[in-house]
Design an enzyme around this catalytic site. Structure first.
Site, mmCIF file in Angstrom:
data_model
loop_
_atom_site.group_PDB
_atom_site.id
_atom_site.type_symbol
_atom_site.label_atom_id
_atom_site.label_comp_id
_atom_site.label_asym_id
_atom_site.label_seq_id
_atom_site.Cartn_x
_atom_site.Cartn_y
_atom_site.Cartn_z
ATOM 1 N N THR A 7 68.284 42.380 -27.462
ATOM 2 C CA THR A 7 68.412 40.934 -27.351
ATOM 3 C C THR A 7 69.308 40.602 -26.171
ATOM 4 O OG1 THR A 7 69.063 38.918 -28.524
ATOM 5 C CG2 THR A 7 70.422 40.829 -28.917
ATOM 6 N N ASN A 9 70.711 37.593 -26.506
ATOM 7 C CA ASN A 9 71.447 36.538 -27.189
ATOM 8 C C ASN A 9 72.788 37.087 -27.706
ATOM 9 O OD1 ASN A 9 72.424 34.869 -29.222
ATOM 10 N ND2 ASN A 9 70.377 34.239 -29.883
ATOM 11 N N GLY A 11 74.982 35.832 -29.579
ATOM 12 C CA GLY A 11 75.195 35.537 -31.002
ATOM 13 C C GLY A 11 74.553 36.601 -31.880
ATOM 14 N N ASP A 71 62.421 41.135 -35.312
ATOM 15 C CA ASP A 71 61.576 39.964 -35.103
ATOM 16 C C ASP A 71 61.633 39.163 -36.381
ATOM 17 O OD1 ASP A 71 59.988 38.317 -33.513
ATOM 18 O OD2 ASP A 71 58.173 39.008 -34.510
ATOM 19 N N SER A 72 61.765 37.861 -36.235
ATOM 20 C CA SER A 72 61.912 37.037 -37.420
ATOM 21 C C SER A 72 61.220 35.702 -37.212
ATOM 22 C CB SER A 72 63.390 36.834 -37.742
ATOM 23 O OG SER A 72 64.043 36.247 -36.651
ATOM 24 N N PHE A 161 70.329 27.133 -35.842
ATOM 25 C CA PHE A 161 69.369 26.946 -34.755
ATOM 26 C C PHE A 161 67.976 26.876 -35.363
ATOM 27 C CE2 PHE A 161 67.276 31.150 -34.446
ATOM 28 C CZ PHE A 161 68.060 31.853 -35.347
ATOM 29 N N TYR A 163 64.700 26.400 -37.134
ATOM 30 C CA TYR A 163 64.224 25.550 -38.235
ATOM 31 C C TYR A 163 65.308 25.292 -39.286
ATOM 32 C CZ TYR A 163 59.728 26.760 -36.150
ATOM 33 O OH TYR A 163 58.675 26.928 -35.268
ATOM 34 N N HIS A 189 67.741 36.057 -44.126
ATOM 35 C CA HIS A 189 66.773 37.132 -43.946
ATOM 36 C C HIS A 189 67.345 38.260 -43.089
ATOM 37 C CE1 HIS A 189 66.642 34.076 -40.936
ATOM 38 N NE2 HIS A 189 65.728 34.638 -40.175
ATOM 39 N N ARG A 190 68.020 37.873 -41.969
ATOM 40 C CA ARG A 190 68.594 38.898 -41.082
ATOM 41 C C ARG A 190 69.736 39.634 -41.778
ATOM 42 N NH1 ARG A 190 67.232 35.944 -37.085
ATOM 43 N NH2 ARG A 190 68.929 34.517 -37.516
HETATM 44 P P1 IMP Z 1 63.770 35.716 -33.381
HETATM 45 O O1 IMP Z 1 62.684 36.703 -33.572
HETATM 46 O O2 IMP Z 1 64.979 35.999 -34.212
HETATM 47 O O3 IMP Z 1 64.098 35.449 -31.956
HETATM 48 O O4 IMP Z 1 63.248 34.350 -33.991
HETATM 49 C C1 IMP Z 1 62.050 33.721 -33.598
HETATM 50 C C2 IMP Z 1 62.080 32.275 -34.002
HETATM 51 O O5 IMP Z 1 62.055 32.174 -35.436
HETATM 52 C C3 IMP Z 1 63.323 31.525 -33.570
HETATM 53 O O6 IMP Z 1 63.181 31.024 -32.276
HETATM 54 C C4 IMP Z 1 63.380 30.412 -34.605
HETATM 55 O O7 IMP Z 1 62.473 29.380 -34.250
HETATM 56 C C5 IMP Z 1 62.862 31.083 -35.853
HETATM 57 N N1 IMP Z 1 63.998 31.647 -36.632
HETATM 58 C C6 IMP Z 1 64.276 32.960 -36.838
HETATM 59 N N2 IMP Z 1 65.399 33.095 -37.578
HETATM 60 C C7 IMP Z 1 65.814 31.842 -37.827
HETATM 61 C C8 IMP Z 1 66.952 31.340 -38.537
HETATM 62 O O8 IMP Z 1 67.811 32.065 -39.065
HETATM 63 N N3 IMP Z 1 67.060 29.991 -38.585
HETATM 64 C C9 IMP Z 1 66.159 29.155 -38.005
HETATM 65 N N4 IMP Z 1 65.113 29.569 -37.310
HETATM 66 C C10 IMP Z 1 64.932 30.917 -37.231
#
Ligand code: IMP
Length: 212
Positions: A7, A9, A11, A71-72, A161, A163, A189-190
């Site tokens: 990442t 990011n 954070g 991935d989330s 951030f 949703y 979830h993370r």
């Molecule tokens: P990433 O794979 O963690 O970068 O997440 C992909 C997208 O899923 C993000 O840009 C958010 O739109 C959404 N998302 C993932 N985790 C969260 C969360 O903890 N809160 C809110 N949106 C999330």
């Protein structure tokens, strides 16, 4: 040993390294920010697992380091699992040049529009996270986590951030955007996926150290 978190990011790096810890002083966590110029790995998989595995293996092959990737995203039952793997860019066609914050808002506004006629009882959803750790040849470990919630019809809360403002967690009586970082880590979830991975990583490192 060094482990790369896939990442840029800060954070996310902080969250992952804080929850996983340094595992008895054996791990130094680095991020993609320490490797400027690496070609970006495109997240075009059909599932969270596909994307996490692709990133973990791809960056491990590019750097030679063990790499942890996640991935989330948000899966909404009434939208047949959407936005799912498209969570980050769900409304990108409506505002192609938007910065992250603007796009996050457009994304959740699109969800609210799509759910406008859906009754409260059918607005169930979950955040899902897939974590994968790889070396340059194979996936070494995987873990998953989820948090259940309901999509409310007005954003609420200022933290977080994506949703978070529309994702209401009934057991806490709050949206994810009304939680501080440490409360969110406990239920997210993370957070669940990382806590599942921690003992697996400790075990793997112990085996490697013992030469097994
Ligand atoms: P990433 O794979 O963690 O970068 O997440 C992909 C997208 O899923 C993000 O840009 C958010 O739109 C959404 N998302 C993932 N985790 C969260 C969360 O903890 N809160 C809110 N949106 C999330």
């Amino acid at each position: 040993m060094k482990i790369l978190v896939a990442t840029t990011n800060p954070g996310k790096l902080e969250e992952l390294s804080m929850l996983l810890g340094d595992i008895a002083g054996r791990i130094e966590w680095v991020s993609l920010r320490d490797f400027p110029g690496l070609p970006e790995i495109v997240e075009d998989g059909a599932t969270f697992a596909d994307n996490a595995r692709k990133k973990a293996l791809g960056y491990a092959q590019a750097t030679g380091l063990w790499t942890l990737a996640d991935d989330s995203g948000l899966c909404i039952d009434a939208l047949h699992g959407q936005p799912g793997v498209l969570s980050a860019r769900f409304a990108a066609d409506e505002c192609p040049a938007a910065d992250r914050k603007t796009l996050d808002k457009a994304n959740y506004q699109k969800v609210l529009r799509l759910l406008k006629d859906i009754p409260d009882s059918q607005r169930t959803a979950r955040f899902f996270c897939h974590l994968a750790l790889a070396d340059d040849k194979q996936i070494l470990l995987e873990a998953t986590g989820a948090v259940e919630g309901v999509i409310i019809n007005q954003p609420r809360g200022q933290n977080g951030f994506g949703y978070d403002p529309i994702f209401y967690i009934p057991s806490l009586g709050k949206t994810a955007a009304q939680l501080d970082n440490s409360s969110k880590n406990q239920v997210s979830h993370r957070g669940h996926a990382i806590r599942q991975m921690k003992p697996l990583l400790e075990q793997l490192l112990a085996q490697r150290q013992a030469g097994r």
